[in-house]
Design a protein around this motif. Structure first.
Motif, PDB file in Angstrom:
ATOM      1  N   LYS A  24      28.869  37.732  51.092  1.00 37.30           N
ATOM      2  CA  LYS A  24      30.012  38.288  50.822  1.00 37.30           C
ATOM      3  C   LYS A  24      30.474  38.168  52.594  1.00 37.30           C
ATOM      4  O   LYS A  24      31.745  38.093  52.840  1.00 37.30           O
ATOM      5  CB  LYS A  24      29.575  39.487  50.480  1.00 37.30           C
ATOM      6  CG  LYS A  24      31.008  40.493  49.951  1.00 37.30           C
ATOM      7  CD  LYS A  24      30.483  41.413  50.268  1.00 37.30           C
ATOM      8  CE  LYS A  24      31.328  42.677  50.027  1.00 37.30           C
ATOM      9  NZ  LYS A  24      30.836  44.496  49.896  1.00 37.30           N
TER      10      LYS A  24
ATOM     11  N   ASP B  82      30.320  36.032  54.746  1.00 41.69           N
ATOM     12  CA  ASP B  82      31.016  34.572  55.277  1.00 41.69           C
ATOM     13  C   ASP B  82      32.002  34.097  54.560  1.00 41.69           C
ATOM     14  O   ASP B  82      32.791  33.192  54.731  1.00 41.69           O
ATOM     15  CB  ASP B  82      29.841  33.114  54.897  1.00 41.69           C
ATOM     16  CG  ASP B  82      29.980  32.592  55.303  1.00 41.69           C
ATOM     17  OD1 ASP B  82      29.994  31.874  56.410  1.00 41.69           O
ATOM     18  OD2 ASP B  82      29.883  31.212  54.219  1.00 41.69           O
ATOM     19  N   SER B  83      31.984  35.131  53.396  1.00 38.24           N
ATOM     20  CA  SER B  83      33.556  34.629  52.313  1.00 38.24           C
ATOM     21  C   SER B  83      34.427  35.475  53.068  1.00 38.24           C
ATOM     22  O   SER B  83      35.717  34.645  52.065  1.00 38.24           O
ATOM     23  CB  SER B  83      33.139  34.494  50.622  1.00 38.24           C
ATOM     24  OG  SER B  83      32.637  36.130  50.671  1.00 38.24           O
TER      25      SER B  83
END
Length: 359
Positions: free
Chosen positions: A354, A356-357
């Motif tokens: 999460k 990372d996104s």
């Protein structure tokens, strides 16, 4: 005053007698019994459950590792391994940690009585720390599979392509620290991550000579590439770097890329490697691009480093008490108001992806 009840399983009469002598003068530790092998020990500990089991590996009738797996598959007991097989950072010692042992102590093949006299303080501290642990139930078959399972890794050409795809992508580094119970917790997190997850730098309190084999073990069961860190290694997507036992590890940034610096130095918070050293360096070079995670462990190493991360804009996560073997390090970080989110172990991999996104 809490009295820690200890049961010893070791086929050496010399060891059993030496431990009895060692613990006799400790008002807060009681040796409630001992046995030369697990077959004799089992009915005794079922009748009078100890707080801590001190267990050898090589024994007649049933080896200690098989016994440990049976215990952890039923009603887990905090277990400390004390064996000659663990003295050189052996695979068996790591198998024991993977099966649920709280700690591993080595002992020599010769001079056992002198060794136990010399290591009295360390032994007593280890037993007291183990008594505070809450080992999680593990399937006996699952821990055997984890010991022998090998995850499929992409071939060399595939790895090159994958690396090229992400070569210029934003790599938001993850720094993770743990101690007691961390070997199993880290395994749980890494096995849930895809091969192209963001790079992760890990400081796990572990003796020298153990970390290389531990990293090799994780590399065999995880989609990501896991290795013991060397000075100058780049922390890129799909890579996990484990701080070498006996050395500190710092995060550095150069030309938009993250690297690790492996260095000697005095222990910090009684540990080398130290989680605080990793976290503080990540705060200096990464700021809000970093995700800091603190997991199960005794003491407070990493708490102040996480506070520096948090105050510098990094996202910070702590493992919750219910899933920690020892809720020491996360608890101290929470006390310092250094934690954005408290999560169960099973949700930490999802939190990494999460983070990372996010934009």
């Amino acid at each position: 005053m809490m009295v820690v009840k200890v049961y010893v399983v070791d086929d050496s009469a010399v060891v059993r007698q030496a431990l009895q002598h060692m613990l006799a003068g400790q008002p807060d530790i009681e040796l409630i019994g001992s046995a030369p092998n697990p077959l004799i020990a089992m009915p005794a500990i079922q009748k009078n459950r100890p707080d801590v089991l001190l267990l050898d590996i090589e024994m007649p009738g049933m080896d200690g590792l098989t016994f440990l797996r049976q215990i952890m598959a039923g009603t887990p007991i905090p277990t400390v391994i004390c064996s000659t097989l663990s003295a050189e950072g052996s695979k068996v010692a790591l198998d024991a940690l993977a099966a649920g042992a709280v700690a591993v102590m080595g002992k020599p093949k010769l001079g056992l009585k002198q060794f136990l006299d010399d290591s009295r303080r360390e032994m007593i501290q280890t037993l007291k720390a183990a008594a505070l642990a809450k080992p999680r139930q593990r399937s006996a078959s699952a821990s055997v599979m984890a010991a022998g399972h090998s995850a499929a890794k992409p071939g060399a050409s595939h790895a090159t392509v994958a690396s090229g795809v992400h070569a210029f992508a934003m790599n938001k580094p993850v720094v993770l620290g743990s101690s007691t119970g961390g070997t199993q917790a880290i395994e749980c997190v890494l096995m849930a991550l895809p091969a192209d997850a963001p790079g992760i730098a890990i400081t796990q309190h572990m003796p020298e000579k153990f970390t290389a084999m531990y990293a090799q073990r994780l590399n065999g069961i995880c989609a990501m590439n896991v290795r013991e860190a060397k000075d100058g290694d780049r922390l890129e997507r799909g890579v996990v770097l484990i701080a070498p036992g006996g050395l500190h590890m710092q995060l550095r940034k150069s030309a938009g890329q993250y690297f690790v610096h492996v260095l000697d130095g005095p222990p910090v918070n009684r540990h080398k490697p130290s989680v605080d050293v990793l976290f503080k360096s990540a705060a200096e070079c990464g700021g809000h691009d970093v995700l800091g995670i603190i997991m199960t462990g005794m003491g407070d190493d990493g708490a102040r480093g996480m506070k520096v991360l948090h105050d510098g804009g990094a996202r910070t996560v702590a493992q919750n008490e219910e899933t920690c073997v020892v809720f020491g390090m996360p608890k101290e970080a929470i006390k310092l108001q250094a934690v954005d989110e408290i999560l169960p172990l099973e949700s930490i991999a999802r939190a990494i992806m999460k983070f990372d996104s996010r934009a």
